[in-house]
Write a protein that holds these residues in place. Structure first.
Motif, PDB file in Angstrom:
ATOM      1  N   TYR A 154       0.835  -1.197   0.000  1.00 29.87           N
ATOM      2  CA  TYR A 154       0.000   0.000   0.000  1.00 29.87           C
ATOM      3  C   TYR A 154       0.875   1.254   0.000  1.00 29.87           C
ATOM      4  N   TRP A 155       0.465   2.227  -0.774  1.00 30.54           N
ATOM      5  CA  TRP A 155       1.173   3.510  -0.841  1.00 30.54           C
ATOM      6  C   TRP A 155       0.216   4.650  -0.537  1.00 30.54           C
ATOM      7  N   ILE A 156       0.764   5.669   0.112  1.00 34.50           N
ATOM      8  CA  ILE A 156       0.137   6.985   0.158  1.00 34.50           C
ATOM      9  C   ILE A 156       1.143   7.941  -0.466  1.00 34.50           C
ATOM     10  N   ILE A 157       0.686   8.672  -1.465  1.00 30.53           N
ATOM     11  CA  ILE A 157       1.526   9.710  -2.061  1.00 30.53           C
ATOM     12  C   ILE A 157       0.917  11.040  -1.646  1.00 30.53           C
TER      13      ILE A 157
ATOM     14  N   GLY B 256       3.321  -5.880 -11.264  1.00 33.88           N
ATOM     15  CA  GLY B 256       3.984  -7.026 -10.648  1.00 33.88           C
ATOM     16  C   GLY B 256       4.831  -6.679  -9.436  1.00 33.88           C
ATOM     17  N   SER B 257       4.706  -5.456  -8.928  1.00 34.78           N
ATOM     18  CA  SER B 257       5.523  -5.012  -7.789  1.00 34.78           C
ATOM     19  C   SER B 257       4.966  -5.480  -6.453  1.00 34.78           C
ATOM     20  N   GLY B 258       3.735  -5.951  -6.445  1.00 28.02           N
ATOM     21  CA  GLY B 258       3.082  -6.326  -5.193  1.00 28.02           C
ATOM     22  C   GLY B 258       2.222  -5.226  -4.617  1.00 28.02           C
ATOM     23  N   ILE B 259       2.302  -4.025  -5.198  1.00 24.08           N
ATOM     24  CA  ILE B 259       1.481  -2.915  -4.728  1.00 24.08           C
ATOM     25  C   ILE B 259       0.040  -3.175  -5.145  1.00 24.08           C
ATOM     26  N   GLN B 260      -0.872  -3.023  -4.179  1.00 20.87           N
ATOM     27  CA  GLN B 260      -2.288  -3.280  -4.435  1.00 20.87           C
ATOM     28  C   GLN B 260      -3.114  -2.003  -4.523  1.00 20.87           C
ATOM     29  N   LYS B 261      -2.765  -1.009  -3.700  1.00 19.90           N
ATOM     30  CA  LYS B 261      -3.534   0.235  -3.664  1.00 19.90           C
ATOM     31  C   LYS B 261      -2.591   1.419  -3.495  1.00 19.90           C
TER      32      LYS B 261
END
Length: 140
Positions: free
Chosen positions: A56-59, A85-90
């Motif tokens: 999960y990322w917050i920008i 394919g990085s594994g980031i979902q949201k």
């Protein structure tokens, strides 16, 4: 949750922090950035994300503004390939001036949402504050 933020990188235009136990990365732009700086910050964040198995990322883009044609093309091509394919979902984008950010980049926003969903399956939304973004990222 953000009480556990661990700063792992900082330069004059970006700060990257993690909440490791929640698999969360927070990328905060510290000022308005040009294309080269945005590219550098995103690539560093992606490397950190992969090393720490982040989902999960917050920008936090307080200084969000106009996105150049060159930057849009990079985001839709090279960036999209790298993040797939990085594994980031949201990814939650924080834009304090939500309506301005949406209006200025509406066509691009629609295009990138479509590309993320079709090519990488990464969900992304724009928010005006951390609590709302965190609720969306972690809906439990």
């Amino acid at each position: 949750m953000l009480d556990n933020l661990l700063q792992v990188y900082q330069n004059d235009f970006a700060t990257i922090s993690l909440v490791v136990e929640e698999f969360l990365l927070v990328l905060e732009w510290r000022r308005h950035v040009d294309f080269a700086e945005r590219k550098e910050g995103l690539l560093i964040a992606l490397t950190i994300s992969k090393e720490n198995k982040i989902n999960y990322w917050i920008i936090d883009d307080l200084y969000h503004g106009y996105i150049s044609f060159e930057e849009k093309e990079w985001l839709l091509s090279e960036w999209m390939q790298r993040i797939s394919g990085s594994g980031i979902q949201k990814i939650a984008y924080l834009a304090r001036d939500y309506f301005s950010a949406l209006a200025v980049n509406l066509d691009f926003r629609v295009r990138i949402i479509t590309e993320y969903m079709e090519r990488s399956k990464i969900e992304n939304e724009i928010f005006i504050d951390y609590p709302t973004a965190l609720t969306w990222l972690f809906p439990e």
